[in-house]
Design an enzyme around this catalytic site. Structure first.
Site, PDB file in Angstrom:
ATOM      1  N   ASP A  19       0.819  -1.212   0.000  1.00  0.00           N
ATOM      2  CA  ASP A  19       0.000   0.000   0.000  1.00  0.00           C
ATOM      3  C   ASP A  19       0.853   1.261   0.000  1.00  0.00           C
ATOM      4  O   ASP A  19       0.344   2.358  -0.173  1.00  0.00           O
ATOM      5  CB  ASP A  19      -0.953   0.013   1.206  1.00  0.00           C
ATOM      6  CG  ASP A  19      -2.293  -0.602   0.856  1.00  0.00           C
ATOM      7  OD1 ASP A  19      -2.510  -0.903  -0.339  1.00  0.00           O
ATOM      8  OD2 ASP A  19      -3.124  -0.788   1.762  1.00  0.00           O
ATOM      9  N   ASP A  28     -10.869  -7.320  10.471  1.00  0.00           N
ATOM     10  CA  ASP A  28     -10.719  -8.757  10.683  1.00  0.00           C
ATOM     11  C   ASP A  28     -11.855  -9.337  11.529  1.00  0.00           C
ATOM     12  O   ASP A  28     -12.520 -10.295  11.141  1.00  0.00           O
ATOM     13  CB  ASP A  28      -9.347  -9.065  11.304  1.00  0.00           C
ATOM     14  CG  ASP A  28      -8.937  -8.073  12.393  1.00  0.00           C
ATOM     15  OD1 ASP A  28      -9.743  -7.174  12.704  1.00  0.00           O
ATOM     16  OD2 ASP A  28      -7.835  -8.201  12.946  1.00  0.00           O
TER      17      ASP A  28
HETATM   18  O1  LIG Z   1      -3.794   1.010   4.689  1.00  0.00           O
HETATM   19  C1  LIG Z   1      -3.287   0.006   5.184  1.00  0.00           C
HETATM   20  C2  LIG Z   1      -3.053  -0.124   6.565  1.00  0.00           C
HETATM   21  C3  LIG Z   1      -2.461  -1.289   7.042  1.00  0.00           C
HETATM   22  N1  LIG Z   1      -2.101  -2.281   6.191  1.00  0.00           N
HETATM   23  C4  LIG Z   1      -1.450  -3.506   6.732  1.00  0.00           C
HETATM   24  O2  LIG Z   1      -2.219  -4.052   7.759  1.00  0.00           O
HETATM   25  C5  LIG Z   1      -1.392  -4.769   8.655  1.00  0.00           C
HETATM   26  C6  LIG Z   1      -1.748  -4.432  10.090  1.00  0.00           C
HETATM   27  O3  LIG Z   1      -1.385  -3.135  10.406  1.00  0.00           O
HETATM   28  P1  LIG Z   1      -0.655  -2.751  11.771  1.00  0.00           P
HETATM   29  O4  LIG Z   1      -0.413  -1.306  11.746  1.00  0.00           O
HETATM   30  O5  LIG Z   1       0.485  -3.651  12.002  1.00  0.00           O
HETATM   31  O6  LIG Z   1      -1.807  -3.009  12.818  1.00  0.00           O
HETATM   32  P2  LIG Z   1      -1.892  -4.002  14.071  1.00  0.00           P
HETATM   33  O7  LIG Z   1      -2.728  -3.339  15.086  1.00  0.00           O
HETATM   34  O8  LIG Z   1      -0.574  -4.477  14.490  1.00  0.00           O
HETATM   35  O9  LIG Z   1      -2.728  -5.173  13.397  1.00  0.00           O
HETATM   36  C7  LIG Z   1      -3.774  -5.915  13.980  1.00  0.00           C
HETATM   37  O10 LIG Z   1      -5.018  -5.254  13.908  1.00  0.00           O
HETATM   38  C8  LIG Z   1      -5.482  -4.927  12.610  1.00  0.00           C
HETATM   39  C9  LIG Z   1      -6.878  -4.369  12.749  1.00  0.00           C
HETATM   40  O11 LIG Z   1      -6.905  -3.215  13.493  1.00  0.00           O
HETATM   41  C10 LIG Z   1      -5.508  -6.124  11.713  1.00  0.00           C
HETATM   42  O12 LIG Z   1      -5.777  -5.713  10.403  1.00  0.00           O
HETATM   43  C11 LIG Z   1      -4.173  -6.810  11.732  1.00  0.00           C
HETATM   44  O13 LIG Z   1      -4.155  -7.936  10.924  1.00  0.00           O
HETATM   45  C12 LIG Z   1      -3.841  -7.179  13.157  1.00  0.00           C
HETATM   46  O14 LIG Z   1      -2.592  -7.845  13.214  1.00  0.00           O
HETATM   47  C13 LIG Z   1       0.064  -4.410   8.314  1.00  0.00           C
HETATM   48  O15 LIG Z   1       0.680  -5.502   7.673  1.00  0.00           O
HETATM   49  C14 LIG Z   1      -0.105  -3.243   7.372  1.00  0.00           C
HETATM   50  O16 LIG Z   1       0.891  -3.208   6.412  1.00  0.00           O
HETATM   51  C15 LIG Z   1      -2.335  -2.178   4.839  1.00  0.00           C
HETATM   52  O17 LIG Z   1      -1.995  -3.061   4.071  1.00  0.00           O
HETATM   53  N2  LIG Z   1      -2.922  -1.028   4.365  1.00  0.00           N
END
Ligand SMILES: O=c1ccn([C@@H]2O[C@H](COP(=O)(O)OP(=O)(O)O[C@H]3O[C@H](CO)[C@@H](O)[C@H](O)[C@H]3O)[C@@H](O)[C@H]2O)c(=O)[nH]1
Ligand SMILES: [Mn+2]
Length: 660
Positions: free
Chosen positions: A42, A371
């Protein structure tokens, strides 16, 4: 098996982190011609594309090495950091001591390999990091793949990911091609890079949008019946997981109804006493497993294997046995260029217009926890899901290693979760008759995080202020009503300690978790609640604040020593420091009052205990306010604000009316 890896920003999620996840996924013990890895970027970053190209070359040596010596874990960074002792003098001495010739030879061969791959890996890492710093990709490499031409026209800078207009689908390794082989002549898995189109005026729906584009693009290219969804920081820690989960999906009796198999989120950077409460001991072992027992394991966004049909929006109906081997293979006979071109259409902004994507199909839009709501919707369409928590973690990720990052993440989560409760997807109404009551309740303990902030705020403010004014709120020690209060308090905490210790926590980690709950509820969840109301009133829009995966060296040292990191003047820190100080002031005031009138102890004892516990739990906050001098302490501006606020609160008059 199609594996999706999502990344969004090359600065916050370094490309070397992404390729470690990718390499671990490519080296699963699974027939490579049936395995494909798709990366959604992204950030639309040329550097990430470049890193993947490097990884595809490295994989030719790495995969056969992993398979030959059956090494674990298969993410190179993790492997080399765990096996460093391997390369030191002590190990060489041990090697000399091995008498058995074959064992000796095998060992020394392994060491030779490890040394040369480590060197090769380090060199590759340096090239990628240099490219990231300078923003330049070596001219030589540029010529190696036509994919780089995508970046020639539209964009120079990939920082502004919301205005990035690149759209690229690059097939870096075509698994169908019998000539793309590794060092030992075995086939390689397919590797695809995708940066979906983004335009300023089109909502891109964050990770859910990326996942839906991946579902479509992968269906065009390989269309595997199962999909593994990984965040870019979660590498595979067990090369046999795919085979294990196929036992769930292909079980003769119950397999057909399983939509997804979720693994717990475990972290490779956790510290002994889990200062930020990331480890979720009891949640992983008890709560999530309980929901899985109802056939309603929660989909947690990463470390989850899906059945393609269920993720694409199909309903489950009994007797529907999917013939896994007779799926249409649209891609047969198509050239790589054709596949790339047709996939680009599927990854364009306008493709979803007027379709059910984001509603009935794919991951759902409009919620920062796409999710959880998607998992719930899948279950309400008749599917079941399984939770699997094997002894050896199947995946390891990066937990937030500063307080602020962790609190921001919890704010996003609690906001999204409570938004589900207030929407038409509330498990008690939407799930009624579709999932079991136990499962509805299991969902709700998370969906109600944000409103739980209110009683918590009440308990940390009101009883303490009343203590200061000598107003008794709880029954006196001699009253029979004292017993239920004491019982609930003692029983709840004793149970909670025993449960946590039973699930692998330490006593200190449990105590740290209590602090984190207090902090989360009074800051993240409270602010999330305010934002939910603002959104209801139409004042604010949904956002997704990416979790930062890198910290300064200084801060990461403090994380390892389990010293809390403040160091910024976030509003959340002002709130938590104010509450900590308020309780310190009221406890001191309350105790002084007792010196004057000892009889008051009888009816103020519970408040003193409560206030005392709050003060104890906040000890690291006082240290950060007044004692520490490192960069992670609470900045003086925050200290000043919180001292003023806490004092004002203490001076506030309280009117009360005892009618008993
Ligand atoms: O516009 C976006 C925003 C995020 N991501 C991806 O989404 C994932 C999760 O993002 P992160 O910032 O790491 O969030 P976390 O809070 O650590 O993630 C948890 O919480 C999210 C929901 O809030 C879920 O989508 C994730 O799978 C879950 O691991 C990462 O691989 C990002 O690269 C995208 O691809 N596009
Ligand atoms: Mn994450």
């Amino acid at each position: 098996m199609d594996i999706f890896v999502c990344t969004a920003d090359p600065k916050m999620e370094p490309p070397t982190l992404v390729i470690n996840t990718v390499l671990s996924a490519m080296s699963y013990n699974y027939p490579p011609e049936k395995l494909s890895v798709y990366v959604s970027d992204d950030g639309g970053s040329e550097i990430t594309f470049y890193a993947l190209l490097e990884a595809s070359l490295f994989s030719k040596h790495w995969i056969p090495f992993c398979k030959r010596f059956n090494v674990e874990p298969r993410a190179p960074e993790a492997y080399f950091s765990q096996h460093c002792p391997f390369l030191d003098g002590k190990f060489a001495q041990e090697l000399l001591a091995i008498k058995d010739k074959t064992v000796h030879n095998q060992r020394s061969q392994l060491i030779t390999f490890v040394c040369s791959w480590k060197k090769m890996y380090e060199e590759m890492k340096t090239r990628i990091e240099t490219a990231l710093e300078t923003g330049k990709i070596p001219e030589e490499t540029r010529k190696q793949h036509k994919g780089f031409s995508e970046w020639n026209l539209n964009i120079k800078k990939s920082d502004h990911h919301s205005i990035v207009q690149v759209m690229a689908v690059g097939i870096l390794i075509d698994g169908r091609d019998t000539s793309s082989v590794d060092d030992e002549g075995s086939r390689l898995p397919t590797l695809v890079y995708m940066a979906r189109e983004k335009r300023p005026n089109w909502p891109h729906n964050f990770k859910a949008g990326a996942m839906n584009a991946l579902i479509r693009v992968s269906s065009e290219i390989t269309n595997a019946p199962f999909i593994l969804n990984l965040d870019c920081d979660m590498y595979s820690n067990n090369a046999d997981t795919i085979r294990e989960i196929l036992c769930f999906f292909m079980d003769e009796k119950k397999g057909a109804e399983i939509a997804f198999v979720q693994f717990p989120q475990n972290y490779n950077n956790k510290t002994e006493n889990d200062i930020y409460g990331n480890a979720c001991y009891a949640t992983n072992v008890v709560e999530l497993a309980g929901a899985g027992g109802y056939g309603a394991a929660l989909y947690c966004g990463t470390g989850c294997y899906h059945r393609r049909e269920s993720l694409s929006g199909e309903k489950y109906s009994k007797g529907d046995r999917v013939q896994l081997n007779t799926r249409p293979k649209k891609y047969e006979g198509k050239s790589v260029v054709d596949l790339e071109e047709s996939s680009k259409v599927l990854a364009s902004c306008s493709y979803e217009k007027g379709t059910q994507w984001g509603k009935e199909m794919g991951l759902m839009y409009g919620c920062p926890v796409e999710d959880i709501v998607t998992g719930l919707a899948i279950q309400c369409r008749g599917w079941k899901s399984a939770y699997y928590n094997p002894e050896r973690s199947a995946f390891l990720g990066l937990a937030p290693s500063t307080l602020e990052v962790g609190l921001v993440q919890h704010k996003r989560w609690s906001e999204g979760l409570s938004q589900i409760f207030l929407s038409k997807y509330c498990p008690f109404t939407y799930g009624h008759g579709r999932i079991k009551l136990g499962a509805q309740m299991a969902y709700s303990i998370y969906l109600l995080w944000a409103p739980f902030s209110l009683p918590t705020l009440y308990y940390v403010i009101v009883p303490s202020l009343c203590l200061l004014k000598g107003i008794s709120l709880f029954p006196e020690v001699s009253s029979p009503w004292f017993l239920p209060f004491a019982y609930v308090f003692v029983a709840k905490n004793v149970f909670s300690v025993l449960e946590a210790m039973n699930c692998g926590s330490t006593l200190k980690a449990w105590w740290n978790l209590q602090r984190m709950w207090l902090i989360r509820r009074t800051t993240s969840y409270f602010l999330a609640l305010l934002d939910i109301f603002k959104r209801k009133l139409g004042i604010s829009e949904i956002t997704f604040t990416l979790t930062d995966k890198i910290v300064t060296e200084d801060a990461s040292k403090r994380y390892e020593q389990e010293i809390m990191e403040f160091g910024s003047s976030s509003l959340m820190f002002t709130i938590l420091a104010t509450l900590a100080l308020l309780n310190l002031f009221t406890l001191v005031g309350g105790i002084m009052k007792l010196f004057m009138d000892f009889k008051a102890l009888e009816h103020l004892i519970l408040q003193i205990v409560l206030c005392g516990i709050i003060v104890l739990i906040n000890l690291p906050v006082y240290q950060a306010l007044f004692i520490r001098s490192d960069n992670g302490r609470i900045p003086s501006s925050v200290m000043f604000k919180s001292v003023v606020l806490a004092s004002v609160l203490c001076l506030m008059p309280i009117y009360y009316n005892i009618s008993l």
